[in-house]
Write an enzyme that holds these catalytic residues in place. Sequence first.
Site, short mmCIF file in Angstrom:
data_model
loop_
_atom_site.label_atom_id
_atom_site.label_comp_id
_atom_site.label_asym_id
_atom_site.label_seq_id
_atom_site.Cartn_x
_atom_site.Cartn_y
_atom_site.Cartn_z
N ASP A 1 0.83 -1.21 0.00
CA ASP A 1 0.00 0.00 0.00
C ASP A 1 0.87 1.26 0.00
O ASP A 1 0.35 2.36 -0.20
CB ASP A 1 -0.97 0.02 1.19
CG ASP A 1 -0.27 -0.20 2.52
OD1 ASP A 1 0.35 -1.27 2.69
OD2 ASP A 1 -0.30 0.69 3.37
N ASP B 1 4.96 7.74 1.01
CA ASP B 1 4.73 7.46 2.42
C ASP B 1 6.02 7.44 3.25
O ASP B 1 6.69 6.41 3.37
CB ASP B 1 3.92 6.17 2.62
CG ASP B 1 2.43 6.48 2.54
OD1 ASP B 1 2.08 7.56 2.05
OD2 ASP B 1 1.61 5.64 2.97
#
Length: 481
Positions: A246, A256
């Site tokens: 993800d 991220d």
Amino acid sequence: MSLKIAFDNSYAALPARFYARLSPEPVPAPGLVRLNHALAEELGLDAQALAGPEGLAMFSGNALPEGAAPLAQAYAGHQFGGFVPQLGDGRALLLGEVIDRGGRRRDIQLKGSGRTPFSRSGDGRAWIGPVLREYVVSEAMHALGVPTTRALAAVTTGDWVYRETRLPGAVLTRVASSHIRVGTFQYFAVRGDLDALRRLYAHARDRHFPQADDPLEFLRAAVAAQARLVAQWMALGFIHGVMNTDNCHVGGETLDYGPCAFMDAYHPHRVFSSIDRHGRYAYSSQPEIAVWNLAQLASCLLPLMDMGEEEAVGAATEVVHAFPALFQEAWLDRFRAKLGLAGAQEGDRALIEALLDIMARQGADFTRSFRGLADGRARDAFAGPEAFDNWAEDWRARLAQEGGSPEAPRTITALRAANPAFIPRNHRIEAAIGAAVSGDFTPFHRLCDVLARPYEDQPGAEDLKAPPAPEEQVTQTFCGT
Ligand code: AMP
Ligand code: MG
């Protein structure tokens, strides 16, 4: 709101099951910490207006400019190898997309903007620690020349966020070429939703690899982009820390910034993340993990391939298995450049590995060792400099073969262009966050300013070059939600 943004929202035009539409939760007393003027210009936005009250209202989620279509994206993901069929934006909202000055489609997303249907037990918020960390590190990554999501703004909310203690809340405005992850494909694949997979594929292809004619070519492009990306991370001593599917961007951007870190003392098995107990995402494991993630993407794309299942599996496997060779090639290119080598020779890998080996055995500072090659001070990075001196003789001989030398201006220019003087060092980030929590953002701004030009020696910023003193060493980084 009179602030005008020429939104051109394509993700919002995808079927409703791709996301949840909702507005950000208002915050009591927003304050602008930093606006990225250069990025605002690049996006064709009015930086002046963004720096004012209307910009602050948008960045904090208190008001939306016309044309915004806020939504939380659905995605799934393998977290540390375990599959979670539903993750999604639990603390982020895509405001919309703009076409930048270069004609590229870019997402504008708020991170820390409140709860969404994907928040599970989370509060949908962020405190200033992870927000400032992502701002500093993602912008440094960009300045270092690595594909990455960007930071457009950081604001405080005037609210508290409760973690182990009470901390000041903040929102980051993130800009990306998209927020499509391997996990976005997995979300639909696990549901057997072929129609959605087809649409997602078409959308992602148009945005990232428009030259790809079919899902197999798309996969090939994604594999190549990921191989180049991870080689760049390795060449900077960067450890992503949570390479879950993800957090794996299909277009090959660094995405991220959780418990990530640039290494100080080099060791190939270095791990920082407090939650990575078994070292799954250690520095040297990153290429293997990328392959693993790409294999997940491949299996999602199989049903879209216009061939029999067995044939599709064979073709996709071959494409994923090309990663190691692509990675090795990119890695060699990067490290050759780091040694100031223009050409390629048989023994180059051994020469590079010999240096890394000495660095690992002596715990030499990664950035300082390489940058030192440009100014003759590399040996100072070694506790036992004789080992380095021996290696440097081989290096000198290798440079001589192509008419270079450690003292030649041409070699020095090449070395300086491949080896940054500045990286976002952990202890500096931690110190800047600590100061910000007490209301002083000066160290944060200074870090951002210096890291905007990481390959230049900047007089007066020597302290930001230096590795941490033993008592300053940061040994763990945290997920930072
Ligand atoms: P990450 O580890 O940051 O990649 O996040 C993993 C998942 O947890 C994603 O679905 C996030 O949206 C969600 N998440 C992380 N922090 C929060 C939070 N404070 N509130 C709600 N969801 C969160
Ligand atoms: Mg994530």
